[in-house]
Design a protein around this motif. Structure first.
Motif, PDB file in Angstrom:
ATOM      1  N   THR A   1      11.762 -32.646  15.281  1.00 13.85           N
ATOM      2  CA  THR A   1      11.656 -31.655  14.372  1.00 13.85           C
ATOM      3  C   THR A   1      10.641 -30.150  15.573  1.00 13.85           C
ATOM      4  OG1 THR A   1       8.568 -32.785  14.730  1.00 13.85           O
ATOM      5  CG2 THR A   1      10.474 -33.196  12.644  1.00 13.85           C
ATOM      6  N   MET A   2      10.403 -29.037  14.593  1.00 12.10           N
ATOM      7  CA  MET A   2       9.256 -27.961  15.524  1.00 12.10           C
ATOM      8  C   MET A   2       8.254 -28.624  16.279  1.00 12.10           C
ATOM      9  SD  MET A   2      11.414 -25.263  15.834  1.00 12.10           S
ATOM     10  CE  MET A   2      10.460 -23.945  15.748  1.00 12.10           C
ATOM     11  N   ASP A   3       7.789 -29.062  15.413  1.00 14.92           N
ATOM     12  CA  ASP A   3       6.384 -30.141  16.273  1.00 14.92           C
ATOM     13  C   ASP A   3       6.457 -31.139  17.380  1.00 14.92           C
ATOM     14  OD1 ASP A   3       5.118 -28.376  14.995  1.00 14.92           O
ATOM     15  OD2 ASP A   3       4.947 -29.954  13.147  1.00 14.92           O
TER      16      ASP A   3
ATOM     17  N   SER B   1      17.297 -19.893  20.470  1.00 16.07           N
ATOM     18  CA  SER B   1      18.346 -18.845  19.729  1.00 16.07           C
ATOM     19  C   SER B   1      18.083 -17.491  19.238  1.00 16.07           C
ATOM     20  CB  SER B   1      18.748 -20.296  18.388  1.00 16.07           C
ATOM     21  OG  SER B   1      18.949 -21.034  18.611  1.00 16.07           O
ATOM     22  N   ARG B   2      17.026 -17.318  18.242  1.00 17.74           N
ATOM     23  CA  ARG B   2      16.942 -16.239  18.166  1.00 17.74           C
ATOM     24  C   ARG B   2      17.258 -15.414  19.211  1.00 17.74           C
ATOM     25  NH1 ARG B   2      16.386 -13.443  13.647  1.00 17.74           N
ATOM     26  NH2 ARG B   2      16.526 -15.411  12.070  1.00 17.74           N
TER      27      ARG B   2
ATOM     28  N   LYS C   1       9.865 -18.127  16.598  1.00 15.69           N
ATOM     29  CA  LYS C   1       9.927 -17.861  15.741  1.00 15.69           C
ATOM     30  C   LYS C   1       8.968 -19.523  15.745  1.00 15.69           C
ATOM     31  CE  LYS C   1      11.965 -15.697  12.097  1.00 15.69           C
ATOM     32  NZ  LYS C   1      12.743 -15.414  10.697  1.00 15.69           N
ATOM     33  N   ASP C   2       7.936 -20.381  15.531  1.00 15.83           N
ATOM     34  CA  ASP C   2       7.013 -20.887  15.213  1.00 15.83           C
ATOM     35  C   ASP C   2       7.485 -22.211  14.317  1.00 15.83           C
ATOM     36  OD1 ASP C   2       5.396 -20.436  17.118  1.00 15.83           O
ATOM     37  OD2 ASP C   2       4.305 -19.589  16.125  1.00 15.83           O
ATOM     38  N   ASP C   3       7.942 -21.482  13.115  1.00 14.72           N
ATOM     39  CA  ASP C   3       8.689 -22.617  12.275  1.00 14.72           C
ATOM     40  C   ASP C   3      10.349 -22.985  12.608  1.00 14.72           C
ATOM     41  OD1 ASP C   3       6.151 -22.920  10.719  1.00 14.72           O
ATOM     42  OD2 ASP C   3       6.799 -21.157   9.716  1.00 14.72           O
ATOM     43  N   TYR C   4      10.820 -23.616  11.543  1.00 12.24           N
ATOM     44  CA  TYR C   4      11.949 -23.258  11.857  1.00 12.24           C
ATOM     45  C   TYR C   4      13.369 -22.289  10.931  1.00 12.24           C
ATOM     46  CZ  TYR C   4      16.993 -25.760  11.061  1.00 12.24           C
ATOM     47  OH  TYR C   4      18.691 -26.177  10.848  1.00 12.24           O
TER      48      TYR C   4
ATOM     49  N   LYS D   1      19.434 -33.829  17.665  1.00  8.07           N
ATOM     50  CA  LYS D   1      19.653 -32.153  17.697  1.00  8.07           C
ATOM     51  C   LYS D   1      17.906 -31.409  17.096  1.00  8.07           C
ATOM     52  CE  LYS D   1      21.795 -34.285  14.457  1.00  8.07           C
ATOM     53  NZ  LYS D   1      22.742 -35.246  13.420  1.00  8.07           N
ATOM     54  N   LEU D   2      18.040 -30.026  16.159  1.00  2.00           N
ATOM     55  CA  LEU D   2      16.879 -29.821  15.687  1.00  2.00           C
ATOM     56  C   LEU D   2      16.552 -30.030  14.702  1.00  2.00           C
ATOM     57  CD1 LEU D   2      13.941 -28.602  16.589  1.00  2.00           C
ATOM     58  CD2 LEU D   2      15.176 -26.393  16.415  1.00  2.00           C
ATOM     59  N   LEU D   3      15.898 -30.753  14.160  1.00  2.43           N
ATOM     60  CA  LEU D   3      15.852 -31.798  12.999  1.00  2.43           C
ATOM     61  C   LEU D   3      15.152 -30.184  11.564  1.00  2.43           C
ATOM     62  CD1 LEU D   3      14.136 -35.047  13.035  1.00  2.43           C
ATOM     63  CD2 LEU D   3      16.494 -33.944  12.430  1.00  2.43           C
ATOM     64  N   ARG D   4      16.089 -29.741  10.152  1.00  4.14           N
ATOM     65  CA  ARG D   4      15.260 -29.074   9.721  1.00  4.14           C
ATOM     66  C   ARG D   4      14.095 -29.740   9.193  1.00  4.14           C
ATOM     67  NH1 ARG D   4      20.678 -29.505   8.813  1.00  4.14           N
ATOM     68  NH2 ARG D   4      21.017 -30.121   6.987  1.00  4.14           N
ATOM     69  N   PRO D   5      13.423 -29.160   8.507  1.00  6.24           N
ATOM     70  CA  PRO D   5      12.510 -29.484   7.316  1.00  6.24           C
ATOM     71  C   PRO D   5      13.149 -30.227   6.324  1.00  6.24           C
ATOM     72  CG  PRO D   5      11.435 -27.501   7.566  1.00  6.24           C
ATOM     73  CD  PRO D   5      12.901 -27.479   8.085  1.00  6.24           C
ATOM     74  N   GLY D   6      11.979 -31.685   6.308  1.00 11.12           N
ATOM     75  CA  GLY D   6      12.464 -32.329   5.844  1.00 11.12           C
ATOM     76  C   GLY D   6      13.923 -33.568   6.233  1.00 11.12           C
ATOM     77  N   GLN D   7      14.321 -32.863   6.856  1.00 14.73           N
ATOM     78  CA  GLN D   7      15.436 -33.612   7.176  1.00 14.73           C
ATOM     79  C   GLN D   7      15.580 -35.122   8.465  1.00 14.73           C
ATOM     80  OE1 GLN D   7      18.448 -31.624   9.944  1.00 14.73           O
ATOM     81  NE2 GLN D   7      19.900 -33.120  10.194  1.00 14.73           N
ATOM     82  N   GLU D   8      16.267 -36.062   8.003  1.00 16.04           N
ATOM     83  CA  GLU D   8      15.876 -37.273   8.352  1.00 16.04           C
ATOM     84  C   GLU D   8      16.593 -37.544  10.295  1.00 16.04           C
ATOM     85  OE1 GLU D   8      14.244 -40.076   8.125  1.00 16.04           O
ATOM     86  OE2 GLU D   8      13.140 -38.623   6.333  1.00 16.04           O
ATOM     87  N   PRO D   9      16.063 -38.273  11.095  1.00 13.83           N
ATOM     88  CA  PRO D   9      16.796 -37.537  12.357  1.00 13.83           C
ATOM     89  C   PRO D   9      18.037 -38.986  12.623  1.00 13.83           C
ATOM     90  CG  PRO D   9      14.614 -39.511  12.915  1.00 13.83           C
ATOM     91  CD  PRO D   9      14.800 -39.018  11.096  1.00 13.83           C
ATOM     92  N   GLY D  10      18.711 -38.803  13.605  1.00 15.26           N
ATOM     93  CA  GLY D  10      20.012 -39.854  13.968  1.00 15.26           C
ATOM     94  C   GLY D  10      19.626 -40.745  14.885  1.00 15.26           C
TER      95      GLY D  10
END
Length: 194
Positions: A68-70, A117-118, A131-134, A164-173
């Motif tokens: 996750t971002m954190d 990325s941005r 950005k600090d958030d996803y 991978k960078l996880l979106r909020p709520g996405q489970e890790p592979g």
């Protein structure tokens, strides 16, 4: 024959006299003294720098994992092992071996532990471009996305992609050791082909 030998001897004697005059003139002595001093200073500083640098400790390859971002923020180079990771286009890369670029004081240090990325899409190394958030990057133009893809390709060729960078709520592979071995073989093949 005697006159030829006398001529050679006289030319050699003239040459030696001019050399002695040249090398003992005040300007020449000053020039050679300055050159010797500069060379000595360079040699001393080179030896001092060589002694002061501790040997680089090679970190083991990072296990593949999604973050996750954190979680990514913990890999900004300030941790105990100094590991540095960045995300580009949803992929996380271990860029620790490039710490002169991504570590403290480096030109890309603002990207350490972040999604770059941005900022890369607009050619910015400003913290305000991150950005600090996803960031789903959905508002970027096709030209900006192409720039991100170019950076992703460069990072893929040089550094290990660890997840991978996880979106909020996405489970890790779930990564297995065999996937890491396959990834290592691909990287070795790339290096051999270059």
């Amino acid at each position: 024959m005697a006159s030829v030998n006398a001529s050679i001897f006289s030319h050699f004697q003239l040459f030696l006299t001019k050399c002695v005059v040249f090398f003992t003139s005040p300007i020449s002595l000053l020039f050679f003294g300055i050159c010797a001093f500069v060379l000595l200073i360079k040699l001393i500083s080179w030896r001092r720098n060589k002694k002061q640098k501790p040997p680089e400790m090679q970190l083991p390859r990072m296990k593949k994992r999604d973050m996750t971002m954190d979680e990514l923020k913990k890999f900004d180079g300030t941790g105990q092992d100094g590991r540095i990771c960045i995300a580009v286009n949803g992929k996380i890369f271990d860029v620790t071996q490039g710490k002169e670029f991504y570590g403290a004081g480096g030109p890309y240090s603002v990207f350490a532990g972040r999604d770059a990325s941005r900022a890369l899409s607009i050619f910015s190394v400003s913290k305000s471009a991150i950005k600090d958030d996803y960031d789903d990057l959905s508002d970027l133009t096709s030209a900006e996305m192409n720039r991100i893809l170019e950076w992703e390709l460069q990072l893929t060729e040089k550094y290990d992609q660890i997840g991978k960078l996880l979106r909020p709520g996405q489970e890790p592979g779930d990564y297995t050791d065999s996937e890491e071995e396959i990834s290592e073989e691909r990287k070795d093949d790339k290096l051999k082909s270059q």
